[in-house]
Design an enzyme around this catalytic site. Sequence first.
Site, PDB file in Angstrom:
ATOM      1  N   LYS A  12       0.897  -1.153  -0.198  1.00 61.64           N
ATOM      2  CA  LYS A  12       0.049   0.063  -0.118  1.00 61.64           C
ATOM      3  C   LYS A  12       0.841   1.350   0.133  1.00 61.64           C
ATOM      4  O   LYS A  12       2.209   1.007   0.231  1.00 61.64           O
ATOM      5  CB  LYS A  12      -0.939  -0.042   1.041  1.00 61.64           C
ATOM      6  CG  LYS A  12      -1.972  -1.097   0.898  1.00 61.64           C
ATOM      7  CD  LYS A  12      -2.806  -0.919   2.213  1.00 61.64           C
ATOM      8  CE  LYS A  12      -3.992  -2.210   2.241  1.00 61.64           C
ATOM      9  NZ  LYS A  12      -5.112  -2.056   3.282  1.00 61.64           N
ATOM     10  N   TYR A  52     -12.512  -1.339  -3.986  1.00 60.09           N
ATOM     11  CA  TYR A  52     -12.939  -1.470  -2.581  1.00 60.09           C
ATOM     12  C   TYR A  52     -14.462  -1.266  -2.263  1.00 60.09           C
ATOM     13  O   TYR A  52     -14.784  -0.971  -1.255  1.00 60.09           O
ATOM     14  CB  TYR A  52     -12.244  -0.466  -1.259  1.00 60.09           C
ATOM     15  CG  TYR A  52     -10.856  -0.905  -0.910  1.00 60.09           C
ATOM     16  CD1 TYR A  52     -10.730  -2.129  -0.391  1.00 60.09           C
ATOM     17  CD2 TYR A  52      -9.642   0.115  -1.182  1.00 60.09           C
ATOM     18  CE1 TYR A  52      -9.453  -2.456   0.204  1.00 60.09           C
ATOM     19  CE2 TYR A  52      -8.347  -0.356  -0.789  1.00 60.09           C
ATOM     20  CZ  TYR A  52      -8.419  -1.709   0.093  1.00 60.09           C
ATOM     21  OH  TYR A  52      -7.246  -1.856   0.460  1.00 60.09           O
ATOM     22  N   PHE A  60     -15.427   3.770   7.187  1.00 60.26           N
ATOM     23  CA  PHE A  60     -13.903   3.963   6.625  1.00 60.26           C
ATOM     24  C   PHE A  60     -13.844   4.138   5.145  1.00 60.26           C
ATOM     25  O   PHE A  60     -12.847   4.386   4.782  1.00 60.26           O
ATOM     26  CB  PHE A  60     -12.902   3.187   7.466  1.00 60.26           C
ATOM     27  CG  PHE A  60     -13.048   1.539   7.270  1.00 60.26           C
ATOM     28  CD1 PHE A  60     -12.679   1.073   5.927  1.00 60.26           C
ATOM     29  CD2 PHE A  60     -13.831   0.754   7.940  1.00 60.26           C
ATOM     30  CE1 PHE A  60     -12.887  -0.187   5.595  1.00 60.26           C
ATOM     31  CE2 PHE A  60     -13.948  -0.518   7.586  1.00 60.26           C
ATOM     32  CZ  PHE A  60     -13.431  -0.988   6.514  1.00 60.26           C
ATOM     33  N   ARG A  88      -2.152 -14.089   3.720  1.00 59.07           N
ATOM     34  CA  ARG A  88      -2.936 -13.334   4.795  1.00 59.07           C
ATOM     35  C   ARG A  88      -2.126 -13.648   6.069  1.00 59.07           C
ATOM     36  O   ARG A  88      -2.180 -12.816   6.864  1.00 59.07           O
ATOM     37  CB  ARG A  88      -4.133 -13.881   4.888  1.00 59.07           C
ATOM     38  CG  ARG A  88      -5.112 -13.719   3.496  1.00 59.07           C
ATOM     39  CD  ARG A  88      -6.437 -12.736   3.758  1.00 59.07           C
ATOM     40  NE  ARG A  88      -6.814 -12.184   4.765  1.00 59.07           N
ATOM     41  CZ  ARG A  88      -7.248 -10.905   4.834  1.00 59.07           C
ATOM     42  NH1 ARG A  88      -7.340 -10.215   3.796  1.00 59.07           N
ATOM     43  NH2 ARG A  88      -7.784 -10.494   5.952  1.00 59.07           N
ATOM     44  N   THR A  94      -5.561  -7.427  10.322  1.00 56.06           N
ATOM     45  CA  THR A  94      -5.850  -5.851   9.820  1.00 56.06           C
ATOM     46  C   THR A  94      -5.369  -4.819  10.786  1.00 56.06           C
ATOM     47  O   THR A  94      -4.784  -3.835  10.096  1.00 56.06           O
ATOM     48  CB  THR A  94      -7.376  -5.746   9.629  1.00 56.06           C
ATOM     49  OG1 THR A  94      -7.880  -6.787   9.009  1.00 56.06           O
ATOM     50  CG2 THR A  94      -7.774  -4.443   9.083  1.00 56.06           C
ATOM     51  N   ARG A 105       2.283  -6.698   8.894  1.00 52.75           N
ATOM     52  CA  ARG A 105       1.497  -5.528   9.668  1.00 52.75           C
ATOM     53  C   ARG A 105       2.178  -5.108  10.958  1.00 52.75           C
ATOM     54  O   ARG A 105       2.315  -4.019  11.200  1.00 52.75           O
ATOM     55  CB  ARG A 105       0.120  -5.759   9.534  1.00 52.75           C
ATOM     56  CG  ARG A 105      -0.573  -5.519   8.116  1.00 52.75           C
ATOM     57  CD  ARG A 105      -1.876  -6.161   8.010  1.00 52.75           C
ATOM     58  NE  ARG A 105      -2.727  -5.840   6.970  1.00 52.75           N
ATOM     59  CZ  ARG A 105      -3.823  -6.272   6.501  1.00 52.75           C
ATOM     60  NH1 ARG A 105      -4.317  -7.294   6.924  1.00 52.75           N
ATOM     61  NH2 ARG A 105      -4.215  -5.609   5.534  1.00 52.75           N
ATOM     62  N   ASN A 115      -2.198   0.219   6.743  1.00 55.12           N
ATOM     63  CA  ASN A 115      -1.654  -1.050   7.189  1.00 55.12           C
ATOM     64  C   ASN A 115      -0.842  -1.755   6.279  1.00 55.12           C
ATOM     65  O   ASN A 115      -0.654  -3.093   6.488  1.00 55.12           O
ATOM     66  CB  ASN A 115      -2.671  -1.904   7.912  1.00 55.12           C
ATOM     67  CG  ASN A 115      -3.835  -2.302   6.853  1.00 55.12           C
ATOM     68  OD1 ASN A 115      -3.472  -1.829   5.600  1.00 55.12           O
ATOM     69  ND2 ASN A 115      -4.877  -2.931   7.200  1.00 55.12           N
ATOM     70  N   HIS A 118      -2.138  -5.434   1.166  1.00 50.64           N
ATOM     71  CA  HIS A 118      -3.348  -5.926   1.244  1.00 50.64           C
ATOM     72  C   HIS A 118      -3.348  -7.350   0.643  1.00 50.64           C
ATOM     73  O   HIS A 118      -2.314  -7.781  -0.075  1.00 50.64           O
ATOM     74  CB  HIS A 118      -4.174  -5.089  -0.100  1.00 50.64           C
ATOM     75  CG  HIS A 118      -5.472  -5.725  -0.657  1.00 50.64           C
ATOM     76  ND1 HIS A 118      -6.723  -5.780  -0.085  1.00 50.64           N
ATOM     77  CD2 HIS A 118      -5.716  -6.681  -1.737  1.00 50.64           C
ATOM     78  CE1 HIS A 118      -7.435  -6.453  -0.743  1.00 50.64           C
ATOM     79  NE2 HIS A 118      -6.713  -7.200  -1.768  1.00 50.64           N
ATOM     80  N   GLU A 129      -9.799  -9.240  -7.838  1.00 54.75           N
ATOM     81  CA  GLU A 129      -8.999  -8.387  -7.877  1.00 54.75           C
ATOM     82  C   GLU A 129      -7.893  -8.479  -8.691  1.00 54.75           C
ATOM     83  O   GLU A 129      -7.169  -7.688  -9.047  1.00 54.75           O
ATOM     84  CB  GLU A 129      -8.569  -8.617  -6.337  1.00 54.75           C
ATOM     85  CG  GLU A 129      -9.286  -8.158  -5.395  1.00 54.75           C
ATOM     86  CD  GLU A 129      -9.116  -8.311  -3.959  1.00 54.75           C
ATOM     87  OE1 GLU A 129      -9.829  -7.716  -3.163  1.00 54.75           O
ATOM     88  OE2 GLU A 129      -7.846  -8.872  -3.556  1.00 54.75           O
TER      89      GLU A 129
HETATM   90  P1  IDP Z   1      -7.988  -6.576   5.324  1.00 57.08           P
HETATM   91  O1  IDP Z   1      -7.313  -5.873   4.633  1.00 57.08           O
HETATM   92  O2  IDP Z   1      -7.199  -7.159   6.621  1.00 57.08           O
HETATM   93  O3  IDP Z   1      -8.715  -7.745   4.717  1.00 57.08           O
HETATM   94  P2  IDP Z   1     -10.845  -5.380   5.590  1.00 57.08           P
HETATM   95  O4  IDP Z   1     -11.675  -5.493   6.520  1.00 57.08           O
HETATM   96  O5  IDP Z   1     -11.059  -6.112   4.073  1.00 57.08           O
HETATM   97  O6  IDP Z   1      -9.397  -5.673   5.976  1.00 57.08           O
HETATM   98  O7  IDP Z   1     -10.386  -3.775   5.217  1.00 57.08           O
HETATM   99  C1  IDP Z   1      -9.772  -3.141   4.117  1.00 57.08           C
HETATM  100  C2  IDP Z   1      -9.262  -2.072   4.593  1.00 57.08           C
HETATM  101  O8  IDP Z   1      -9.956  -1.269   5.027  1.00 57.08           O
HETATM  102  C3  IDP Z   1      -7.954  -2.698   5.600  1.00 57.08           C
HETATM  103  O9  IDP Z   1      -6.912  -3.292   5.209  1.00 57.08           O
HETATM  104  C4  IDP Z   1      -7.395  -0.912   6.074  1.00 57.08           C
HETATM  105  O10 IDP Z   1      -6.682  -0.639   5.146  1.00 57.08           O
HETATM  106  C5  IDP Z   1      -9.103  -0.370   6.198  1.00 57.08           C
HETATM  107  N1  IDP Z   1      -9.571  -0.746   7.388  1.00 57.08           N
HETATM  108  C6  IDP Z   1     -10.334  -1.695   7.676  1.00 57.08           C
HETATM  109  N2  IDP Z   1     -10.974  -1.461   8.980  1.00 57.08           N
HETATM  110  C7  IDP Z   1     -10.787  -0.095   9.080  1.00 57.08           C
HETATM  111  C8  IDP Z   1     -11.060   0.802  10.183  1.00 57.08           C
HETATM  112  O11 IDP Z   1     -11.777   0.257  11.395  1.00 57.08           O
HETATM  113  N3  IDP Z   1     -10.755   2.148  10.047  1.00 57.08           N
HETATM  114  C9  IDP Z   1     -10.092   2.539   9.134  1.00 57.08           C
HETATM  115  N4  IDP Z   1      -9.636   1.759   8.225  1.00 57.08           N
HETATM  116  C10 IDP Z   1     -10.162   0.494   8.293  1.00 57.08           C
HETATM  117 MG    MG Z   2     -10.237  -7.434   3.117  1.00 60.61          MG
END
Ligand code: IDP
Ligand code: MG
Length: 142
Positions: A12, A52, A60, A88, A94, A105, A115, A118, A129
């Site tokens: 990212k 997304y 968010f 993963r 996350t 991470r 973070n 992805h 994707e």
């Molecule tokens: P993942 O990347 O671990 O699969 P997802 O729930 O799919 O997590 O969320 C996609 C992305 O959205 C996360 O990687 C992160 O960058 C962002 N994100 C997820 N939860 C939050 C939050 O609570 N606050 C702000 N950003 C978030």
């Molecule tokens: Mg995800």
Amino acid sequence: MTRTERTLAIIKPDAVAKGVAGRIISRIEESGLAILAARLVHLTDAQARGFYAVHRDRPFYASLCAFMTQGPCLPMVLEGENAIQRWRDLMGATDPASAAPSTIRKEFASSIEANAVHGSDAPETAAFEIPYFFAAVEICPR
Ligand code: IDP
Ligand code: MG
């Protein structure tokens, strides 16, 4: 059960800007996952929103899309046995505050939003994707 899978990984914008893309790529190579495609991409707002779209109703979403467009990111296609879960596992949770020690991470993320990486979360997600970023002719089979 094991099976050869492909997954979409993204380094990212926060991690590219910090200059840790190379260290993250080293983790991938050391894990045995093969990199079949890679390219720097500076996403537009519309491209980030499309990628997304599954999160469009989350609070968010707007902030996440702004973050993903703040600079270039580095999408990659990874391949290997159980590649989706293996990537993963290498990424970690996350929220870096909850991520296990030595995960990407935990070591490189700044926040739950910024973070570092992805990864596709299921075969159907990877099937959406991977072609979002790469044409078939850009993917180099091993
Ligand atoms: P993942 O990347 O671990 O699969 P997802 O729930 O799919 O997590 O969320 C996609 C992305 O959205 C996360 O990687 C992160 O960058 C962002 N994100 C997820 N939860 C939050 C939050 O609570 N606050 C702000 N950003 C978030
Ligand atoms: Mg995800």
